[in-house]
Design a protein around this motif. Structure first.
Motif, PDB file in Angstrom:
ATOM      1  N   HIS A 144       0.793  -1.228   0.000  1.00 35.95           N
ATOM      2  CA  HIS A 144       0.000   0.000   0.000  1.00 35.95           C
ATOM      3  C   HIS A 144       0.826   1.279   0.000  1.00 35.95           C
ATOM      4  O   HIS A 144       0.274   2.358   0.069  1.00 35.95           O
ATOM      5  CB  HIS A 144      -0.929   0.016   1.219  1.00 35.95           C
ATOM      6  CG  HIS A 144      -2.126  -0.848   1.036  1.00 35.95           C
ATOM      7  ND1 HIS A 144      -2.124  -2.175   1.369  1.00 35.95           N
ATOM      8  CD2 HIS A 144      -3.354  -0.591   0.516  1.00 35.95           C
ATOM      9  CE1 HIS A 144      -3.295  -2.709   1.084  1.00 35.95           C
ATOM     10  NE2 HIS A 144      -4.071  -1.761   0.560  1.00 35.95           N
ATOM     11  N   ILE A 145       2.142   1.148  -0.026  1.00 39.39           N
ATOM     12  CA  ILE A 145       2.965   2.355   0.020  1.00 39.39           C
ATOM     13  C   ILE A 145       2.684   3.233  -1.197  1.00 39.39           C
ATOM     14  O   ILE A 145       2.652   2.764  -2.320  1.00 39.39           O
ATOM     15  CB  ILE A 145       4.469   1.989   0.063  1.00 39.39           C
ATOM     16  CG1 ILE A 145       4.764   1.267   1.366  1.00 39.39           C
ATOM     17  CG2 ILE A 145       5.321   3.237  -0.071  1.00 39.39           C
ATOM     18  CD1 ILE A 145       6.176   0.749   1.454  1.00 39.39           C
ATOM     19  N   HIS A 146       2.430   4.514  -0.924  1.00 40.50           N
ATOM     20  CA  HIS A 146       2.124   5.418  -2.022  1.00 40.50           C
ATOM     21  C   HIS A 146       2.572   6.825  -1.645  1.00 40.50           C
ATOM     22  O   HIS A 146       2.618   7.180  -0.475  1.00 40.50           O
ATOM     23  CB  HIS A 146       0.617   5.437  -2.294  1.00 40.50           C
ATOM     24  CG  HIS A 146      -0.182   5.809  -1.072  1.00 40.50           C
ATOM     25  ND1 HIS A 146      -0.437   4.917  -0.057  1.00 40.50           N
ATOM     26  CD2 HIS A 146      -0.746   6.966  -0.684  1.00 40.50           C
ATOM     27  CE1 HIS A 146      -1.133   5.505   0.896  1.00 40.50           C
ATOM     28  NE2 HIS A 146      -1.328   6.762   0.554  1.00 40.50           N
ATOM     29  N   GLU A 147       2.901   7.598  -2.670  1.00 42.72           N
ATOM     30  CA  GLU A 147       3.235   8.998  -2.414  1.00 42.72           C
ATOM     31  C   GLU A 147       1.966   9.742  -2.034  1.00 42.72           C
ATOM     32  O   GLU A 147       0.857   9.378  -2.432  1.00 42.72           O
ATOM     33  CB  GLU A 147       3.880   9.611  -3.675  1.00 42.72           C
ATOM     34  CG  GLU A 147       4.319  11.056  -3.522  1.00 42.72           C
ATOM     35  CD  GLU A 147       5.340  11.267  -2.411  1.00 42.72           C
ATOM     36  OE1 GLU A 147       4.930  11.306  -1.245  1.00 42.72           O
ATOM     37  OE2 GLU A 147       6.538  11.376  -2.721  1.00 42.72           O
ATOM     38  N   SER A 148       2.133  10.774  -1.230  1.00 43.16           N
ATOM     39  CA  SER A 148       0.976  11.519  -0.747  1.00 43.16           C
ATOM     40  C   SER A 148       0.376  12.375  -1.859  1.00 43.16           C
ATOM     41  O   SER A 148       1.045  12.675  -2.848  1.00 43.16           O
ATOM     42  CB  SER A 148       1.406  12.411   0.408  1.00 43.16           C
ATOM     43  OG  SER A 148       1.948  11.619   1.426  1.00 43.16           O
ATOM     44  N   PRO A 149      -0.883  12.788  -1.678  1.00 42.53           N
ATOM     45  CA  PRO A 149      -1.535  13.627  -2.699  1.00 42.53           C
ATOM     46  C   PRO A 149      -0.902  15.016  -2.752  1.00 42.53           C
ATOM     47  O   PRO A 149      -0.185  15.411  -1.839  1.00 42.53           O
ATOM     48  CB  PRO A 149      -2.979  13.710  -2.196  1.00 42.53           C
ATOM     49  CG  PRO A 149      -2.886  13.459  -0.730  1.00 42.53           C
ATOM     50  CD  PRO A 149      -1.770  12.485  -0.562  1.00 42.53           C
ATOM     51  N   PRO A 150      -1.168  15.752  -3.817  1.00 40.61           N
ATOM     52  CA  PRO A 150      -0.553  17.081  -3.989  1.00 40.61           C
ATOM     53  C   PRO A 150      -0.826  18.032  -2.829  1.00 40.61           C
ATOM     54  O   PRO A 150       0.032  18.854  -2.494  1.00 40.61           O
ATOM     55  CB  PRO A 150      -1.191  17.623  -5.269  1.00 40.61           C
ATOM     56  CG  PRO A 150      -1.775  16.445  -5.951  1.00 40.61           C
ATOM     57  CD  PRO A 150      -2.018  15.386  -4.950  1.00 40.61           C
ATOM     58  N   ALA A 151      -2.007  17.909  -2.210  1.00 37.45           N
ATOM     59  CA  ALA A 151      -2.295  18.798  -1.083  1.00 37.45           C
ATOM     60  C   ALA A 151      -1.231  18.678  -0.015  1.00 37.45           C
ATOM     61  O   ALA A 151      -0.981  19.604   0.749  1.00 37.45           O
ATOM     62  CB  ALA A 151      -3.669  18.477  -0.486  1.00 37.45           C
ATOM     63  N   MET A 152      -0.580  17.503   0.042  1.00 37.30           N
ATOM     64  CA  MET A 152       0.463  17.313   1.036  1.00 37.30           C
ATOM     65  C   MET A 152       1.849  17.582   0.472  1.00 37.30           C
ATOM     66  O   MET A 152       2.711  18.130   1.158  1.00 37.30           O
ATOM     67  CB  MET A 152       0.389  15.891   1.591  1.00 37.30           C
ATOM     68  CG  MET A 152      -0.843  15.678   2.478  1.00 37.30           C
ATOM     69  SD  MET A 152      -1.203  13.947   2.786  1.00 37.30           S
ATOM     70  CE  MET A 152       0.132  13.484   3.863  1.00 37.30           C
ATOM     71  N   THR A 153       2.080  17.190  -0.753  1.00 40.11           N
ATOM     72  CA  THR A 153       3.441  17.323  -1.282  1.00 40.11           C
ATOM     73  C   THR A 153       3.774  18.771  -1.643  1.00 40.11           C
ATOM     74  O   THR A 153       4.913  19.193  -1.490  1.00 40.11           O
ATOM     75  CB  THR A 153       3.637  16.436  -2.520  1.00 40.11           C
ATOM     76  OG1 THR A 153       2.545  16.647  -3.401  1.00 40.11           O
ATOM     77  CG2 THR A 153       3.715  14.980  -2.123  1.00 40.11           C
ATOM     78  N   ILE A 154       2.784  19.534  -2.081  1.00 39.57           N
ATOM     79  CA  ILE A 154       3.097  20.928  -2.450  1.00 39.57           C
ATOM     80  C   ILE A 154       3.571  21.729  -1.230  1.00 39.57           C
ATOM     81  O   ILE A 154       4.611  22.400  -1.302  1.00 39.57           O
ATOM     82  CB  ILE A 154       1.901  21.587  -3.171  1.00 39.57           C
ATOM     83  CG1 ILE A 154       1.737  20.926  -4.539  1.00 39.57           C
ATOM     84  CG2 ILE A 154       2.104  23.092  -3.327  1.00 39.57           C
ATOM     85  CD1 ILE A 154       0.476  21.290  -5.261  1.00 39.57           C
ATOM     86  N   PRO A 155       2.876  21.649  -0.093  1.00 36.41           N
ATOM     87  CA  PRO A 155       3.434  22.325   1.084  1.00 36.41           C
ATOM     88  C   PRO A 155       4.841  21.850   1.424  1.00 36.41           C
ATOM     89  O   PRO A 155       5.692  22.659   1.808  1.00 36.41           O
ATOM     90  CB  PRO A 155       2.453  21.948   2.193  1.00 36.41           C
ATOM     91  CG  PRO A 155       1.176  21.705   1.508  1.00 36.41           C
ATOM     92  CD  PRO A 155       1.543  21.104   0.192  1.00 36.41           C
ATOM     93  N   LEU A 156       5.095  20.553   1.228  1.00 36.28           N
ATOM     94  CA  LEU A 156       6.447  20.058   1.494  1.00 36.28           C
ATOM     95  C   LEU A 156       7.464  20.774   0.616  1.00 36.28           C
ATOM     96  O   LEU A 156       8.528  21.183   1.082  1.00 36.28           O
ATOM     97  CB  LEU A 156       6.515  18.555   1.227  1.00 36.28           C
ATOM     98  CG  LEU A 156       5.861  17.621   2.259  1.00 36.28           C
ATOM     99  CD1 LEU A 156       6.004  16.170   1.811  1.00 36.28           C
ATOM    100  CD2 LEU A 156       6.520  17.811   3.603  1.00 36.28           C
ATOM    101  N   MET A 157       7.114  20.931  -0.657  1.00 35.40           N
ATOM    102  CA  MET A 157       8.075  21.545  -1.584  1.00 35.40           C
ATOM    103  C   MET A 157       8.285  23.021  -1.248  1.00 35.40           C
ATOM    104  O   MET A 157       9.406  23.517  -1.288  1.00 35.40           O
ATOM    105  CB  MET A 157       7.579  21.364  -3.016  1.00 35.40           C
ATOM    106  CG  MET A 157       7.664  19.902  -3.452  1.00 35.40           C
ATOM    107  SD  MET A 157       7.299  19.668  -5.187  1.00 35.40           S
ATOM    108  CE  MET A 157       5.591  19.240  -5.151  1.00 35.40           C
ATOM    109  N   VAL A 158       7.185  23.684  -0.896  1.00 36.30           N
ATOM    110  CA  VAL A 158       7.326  25.105  -0.553  1.00 36.30           C
ATOM    111  C   VAL A 158       8.220  25.255   0.678  1.00 36.30           C
ATOM    112  O   VAL A 158       9.124  26.096   0.716  1.00 36.30           O
ATOM    113  CB  VAL A 158       5.941  25.735  -0.285  1.00 36.30           C
ATOM    114  CG1 VAL A 158       6.095  27.180   0.162  1.00 36.30           C
ATOM    115  CG2 VAL A 158       5.069  25.642  -1.517  1.00 36.30           C
TER     116      VAL A 158
END
Lengths: 507, 671
Positions: free
Chosen positions: B459-473
């Motif tokens: 079930h390992i999966h990358e998180s949705p954009p709502a989570m990854t975009i804040p990470l990148m910022v």
């Protein structure tokens, strides 16, 4: 318009009305009682319009001779301090009636009659400016409360009612002795008899006599507050009383004691009140009350008893504020008295709500109620935070101001009192956790009904008031400014009593 | 638009969000809540940005908006004060707060159950937190600051205990609240002392009054006591020794909460408060030394515990405690702007690391134990890369945010006139530990063999954009945020020292520290090189142990390991002394005393009265009443002869009457 008499006797009107309705018509009695109690509150609202906070003396004074040969008068009047307590009384009186709608179903007629009688007595205590009249109302309060506990109370109601009655009675008798001492001393000095308080303030007494009178008053008031070690009637009375009784006991009746200190002990006996030994003893008893009450609360297994002991702790703050003998301490104390009425009133109402549903007060019977009754959980959290003194709610304003007053009087007092806010948070949070949080452990609690609209109506006014005091307490400080300044100056010997005498306001 | 006059709206908008959630939250849909609550914070951010830009244009660099009087005796209004210090804080709170809100819409999306499993409740609390936090940093007086201070404590309590069906969550929330209250008690007393000296609790009045006070060099006076008490408050909120124990437990809350409250904003409130009270601390060098000492001790203690923890969030929690220690170190040596600078850079990279950890936990189905992770590098690449940036930043690799701020702290500890080489030494050792535990975390989580079970692995999966975009910022922030505070030895110019210059007006109190005179460029280069080396060494050791060796070959740490794993047994000690000893033991003892002695006295008096009345009754019955009865008996006996006459029959009386009449008549007749 004799507004004070109108406020004072509206409950009696309710009382008479209840007597006229046949006992079998419970619903009619209940409707009448609610209407009359609400009317009592509405009538008192006129005061908020007419009260003049810049006026230095007593307002709305009503004077009539009653027993001229003994110098007894029917003398009413209020200042900022009694004004706030009267508003508290009329609101709580209404809420107490409203919250009894479904809780009381036996001897309904007698029940509401007693509530009205009680209401009248309490209002009289806060209005009377004649010591005899005051004592009369003070004693009147005992009787309906005795019956409220003794008839509609819990399992140990008879024990609790008797203890309440005898204990407080013992205190009042000593107080009466003190009153008579002043009465005869006045005759001795001025050659006539009077019970009028502003007249008695003209007395100049030797310190020795003042001390004796102070201790006599102290016993009467300290039992009522109650201060450590005179508090043990309170857990029993609070726990066994019906919800409305507990609410009135906590919210209003205890304030009669603190009010007594402020209205009588301090201005009438200024030398004794500032006497180092006496002040130290009272402050230490208050501090013990704060910490001891909180620690004992922490270990209670009975929900209602826990709240009852928390009262001991909170009232400790109030008396500490009084005997800080400075502006902040006294003003904070009065505000905290109102606050305690609101917060602890709510906490008792909360116990009442759950007791009506489950008929047990054992904390261990509950757990996880937040899952079943989310609205109830919200209101309880609100009451808890208000009681624990969270800023922007009422408790903080009073506690913080008292603490500052106590600290200004003595750093050691301040340091000990501030510990009270730690334990205060501890017992409340733990109670909340044990009853509301976690999984639902007791199957009997499943399916409990959440708050009904009537119960919301009971809580909402108190919640609104709590927020008002917390966010914008300035009007309260303004109202208290004049009377508190006067008392402080009187105690510290800066003004002569004559200046503080009655001046009537034409209405 | 005049943003400066609208600064009161900055806290108010999130409050409205919270009220909206309380009233209607249960009826609103998740997407709408996800729009409203982050939107409220976003709007506050825009207003803050506008206000700060306009503030920069003001010559005096401060602006006050007073709404209404609150506590008249303390001269405490409901008033807001925007100056460079609060401007940094509101930007951090609303900016990072907004990102975390956005992240949370993704992270909390899977909450199921009645009323969306508390989705609206979560965002209501979060908005309420932002409100109180903004009140805290915008207040123009200590009392209102305290309002925010207690308010964020409440929200922290509510959010730690968000999963309130779990007992551990309830316990952790309660612990946080009560430990904070201990600090608050100190804060309150400190305020009173300050009030006694200055006659007001408004910052401007206090600072003005303090400007006339001499430095308290001759021992420990009232100012030192006030400062120390305020600092006690700070140790509670900012999790310093001895009140740090609540923060690791606070990780029971959802991860966005850990990031926002327990890393980026609330826990830094203590540092903010110290910076706000810098005028006071400047006058009390002894207290400042205590602050630096406590900061250094906390930093190394927490870092040492962080070395061996296996819960990914707990490592970060101890890291936060340790980094806060660094901030107090800076404040303690008088370098307030550096403390705030580290606060600001730390907010980026620690929020990033927590959110990254949340993303990892999200990926491995809620697992938090790093021993059951591993090999995630390629499966969740965005999370991995952003977290790597965060780790490099906190470890102090040159060019990233953490390097500039941490290095400045170490340099100030070394060079400040009230600094100390010992504090510096502790700092540099802590820096070594920091680099080690961060990369231990990275290696255990992202490298090596996957150690989770089969079901989780699928079930390992990358998180949705709502989570990854804040990470990148946040990752971008972790890179660039530090460049406004570059050491003068490296680069000098307006922008590169922008942070220090921006804050300068706040910390000028006429007691300007003469740090510049001691500026020794050669030493500074040397120390800088040393700290970079230390960071690299930490990473290298972590790599040797956790990447290149198998689990069985790793050093066990010997006797110190269980001590560190059990957090130096501080919790156990506190439980023994304060929870079970003082509170429960004392409470039980007092309850018994109350029942047996105090109430025993009352009941005893009742018993005595009853016994006495029984005796009285006996006396009354047999003696008093006996006398009465005796007298009655005597009368009765004496009247015995008369009784025959007193028969009670009417006819016999009539007879006697007639008889008597006859006798009388007879008497007169015969005379």
């Amino acid at each position: 318009m004799p507004i004070l008499s109108i406020i004072l006797f509206t409950p009696l009107l309710g009382f008479l009305g209840v007597l006229l309705i046949p006992g079998s018509k419970k619903r009619v009695i209940k409707i009448w009682a609610n209407l009359a109690a609400f009317a009592g509150f509405l009538v008192s609202l006129r005061l908020t319009e007419w009260f003049d906070k810049s006026h230095p003396g007593f307002q709305f004074v009503e004077r009539a001779s009653w027993i001229p040969s003994l110098g007894v008068q029917y003398l009413l009047g209020i200042d900022g301090i009694s004004f706030l307590l009267i508003m508290l009384t009329t609101l709580i009186g209404f809420i107490a009636v409203l919250c009894s709608w479904s809780a009381i179903d036996e001897r309904v007629k007698e029940y509401y009659a007693m509530l009205f009688l009680l209401q009248c007595g309490m209002l009289g205590v806060f209005m009377a400016l004649d010591f005899f009249l005051f004592y009369l109302f003070w004693e009147v309060v005992l009787v309906p409360m005795y019956f409220l506990i003794g008839i509609w109370g819990g399992p140990r109601k008879l024990y609790a009612a008797l203890k309440f009655f005898l204990y407080t009675m013992a205190g009042s008798v000593l107080m009466l002795l003190g009153i008579f001492t002043l009465y005869f001393q006045y005759f001795h000095q001025f050659g006539r008899y009077t019970f009028e308080i502003s007249e008695l303030m003209r007395l100049t007494l030797p310190l020795g006599i003042e001390r004796w009178v102070f201790w006599a008053f102290f016993i009467g008031f300290a039992i009522k507050v109650p201060m450590f070690p005179f508090h043990t009637w309170l857990p029993d009375a609070h726990t066994e009383a019906p919800t409305a009784g507990s609410v009135i006991l906590a919210a209003v009746l205890l304030k009669m004691g603190t009010y007594g200190f402020i209205r009588f002990s301090l201005p009438l006996l200024p030398q004794a009140s500032i006497d180092h030994t006496i002040v130290t003893i009272l402050a230490v008893l208050s501090l013990i009350g704060i910490l001891y009450g909180a620690l004992v609360s922490l270990m209670q297994q009975d929900w209602k008893k826990l709240v009852a002991y928390s009262s001991v702790s909170h009232l400790g703050f109030c008396t500490l504020g009084i005997f800080s003998l400075n502006h902040a301490g006294l003003a904070g104390s009065v505000i905290q008295q109102v606050n305690h009425g609101i917060s602890t009133g709510m906490l008792f109402l909360i116990v009442g709500v759950i007791y009506e549903r489950r008929h047990t007060r054992e904390i261990s019977e509950y757990g996880g109620l937040a899952h079943i009754m989310p609205q109830f959980a919200f209101v309880f959290a609100f009451a808890m935070l208000s009681s624990a003194g969270l800023p922007l709610l009422n408790g903080f304003v009073g506690e913080f101001t008292i603490l500052q007053g106590a600290f200004a009087a003595s750093k050691v007092w301040g340091a000990f009192a501030v510990l009270g806010i730690i334990f205060g948070a501890a017992y409340l949070l733990w109670l909340y956790q044990r009853t509301m949080l976690g999984e639902v452990t007791n199957e009997k609690n499943r399916g409990l009904r959440d708050l009904t609209p009537r119960e919301w109506a009971v809580f909402l006014p108190l919640m609104a008031w709590a927020v008002w005091i917390g966010v914008y307490p300035k009007p309260y400080f303004d109202i208290l400014d004049k009377p508190v300044t006067q008392i402080v100056e009187r105690v510290h010997g800066k003004t002569q009593p004559v200046e503080a005498s009655l001046t009537e306001v034409a209405r | 638009m005049n943003f400066l006059e609208l600064i009161w709206l900055i806290p108010l908008i999130p409050l409205l969000g919270a009220v909206l959630m309380a009233l209607f939250g249960a009826r609103l849909s998740k997407p709408l809540i996800g729009l409203l609550c982050p939107g409220a914070v976003g709007l506050s951010f825009v207003l803050s940005l506008g206000a700060v830009v306009q503030l920069a244009g003001l010559p005096e660099r401060h602006h006050e908006v007073r709404l209404f009087e609150w506590l008249p005796w303390a001269k405490a209004d409901f008033g807001f004060w925007l100056d460079p210090l609060s401007s940094v804080m509101i930007l951090v709170v609303t900016g990072i707060g907004f990102l975390i809100h956005v992240y949370a819409t993704g992270y909390m999306a899977h909450e199921h159950g009645p009323r969306h499993g508390g989705f609206y409740r979560f965002f209501g609390y979060l908005n309420l937190f932002v409100f109180f936090m903004l009140v805290l940093v915008l207040a123009n007086n200590y009392a209102l600051l305290f309002v925010g201070w207690e308010g964020v404590g409440l929200c922290s309590y509510l959010l730690i205990g968000f999963y309130y069906h779990k007992k551990s969550a309830g316990d952790a929330g309660k612990k946080a609240f009560i430990v904070n209250r201990i600090g608050d008690a100190g804060f309150i007393l400190g305020m009173f002392l300050l009030f006694q000296v200055c006659g007001s609790l408004r910052f401007t009045d206090v600072n003005e009054a303090l400007a006339h006070q001499a430095v308290e060099t001759a021992g420990f006076g009232i100012l030192s006591a006030a400062a120390l008490l305020l600092f006690t408050g700070a140790t509670g909120k900012s999790a310093q020794v001895p009140l740090f124990v609540w923060l690791p437990d606070a990780m029971e809350g959802p991860t966005p909460v850990s990031a926002l409250i327990h890393a980026a904003t609330m826990v830094t409130a203590g540092v903010y408060m110290l910076a706000r009270a810098s005028a006071l601390f400047r006058l009390t060098p002894e207290t400042s030394a205590i602050v630096a000492g406590v900061g250094a001790f906390t930093a190394i203690l927490a870092a040492s515990i962080g070395l061996v923890q296996n819960d990914i969030k707990r490592v970060l929690a101890y890291s936060t405690v340790s980094q806060l220690g660094f901030m107090f170190m800076a404040a303690g040596v008088g370098a307030y702007w550096v403390a705030v600078f580290h606060l600001y850079t730390h907010a980026f990279f620690k929020a990033l690391l927590f959110l990254g950890a949340g993303s990892v936990i999200h990926a491995v189905s809620g697992e938090q134990d790093m021993r059951r992770m591993g090999g995630l590098k390629d499966k969740i690449p965005v999370t991995f890369r952003t977290m790597l940036i965060g780790s490099l930043a906190i470890a102090g690799i040159p060019g990233l945010a953490g390097f500039f701020s941490k290095d400045e702290i170490l340099w100030q500890a070394w060079s400040s006139p009230i600094g100390s080489k010992l504090v510096w030494a502790v700092g540099i050792i802590t820096a070594l530990m920091t680099a080690f535990y961060m990369f231990r975390l990275m290696f255990m989580t992202f490298y090596g063999e996957p150690r989770m079970d089969e079901h989780v692995r699928r079930h390992i999966h990358e998180s949705p954009p709502a989570m990854t975009i804040p990470l990148m910022v946040l990752a971008a922030g972790s890179i660039v945020a530090g460049w406004t505070g570059v050491p003068k030895a490296l680069l000098s110019g307006g922008f590169f020292q922008g942070f220090e210059h921006w804050l300068a007006p706040v910390f000028e109190h006429g007691h300007e520290a003469a740090a510049e005179a001691h500026h020794n460029v050669a030493t500074e280069y040397l120390l800088m090189a040393l700290s970079v080396m230390v960071a690299l060494t930490g990473i290298y050791i972590a790599r040797r142990i956790y990447l290149q060796r198998k689990e069985s070959e790793r050093p066990t740490g010997g006797a110190i390991y269980p001590v560190l794993l059990n957090k130096w047994y501080v919790d156990e000690l506190y439980d023994f002394l304060f929870v079970n000893g003082l509170s429960k033991g004392g409470g039980t003892l007092m309850s018994r005393f109350d029942q047996r002695i105090v109430d025993g006295g009352v009941n005893g008096a009742g018993w005595m009265t009853r016994t006495f009345s029984r005796v009285t009754m006996f006396w009354d019955q047999w003696v008093v009443d006996g006398l009465v009865n005796l007298s009655a008996y005597v009368v009765k006996s004496l009247s015995y002869p008369v009784r025959f006459v007193q028969s009670g029959f009417l006819h016999s009386y009539a007879l006697m009457f007639v008889f008597g009449l006859l006798v009388i008549i007879g008497y007169y007749w015969t005379r």
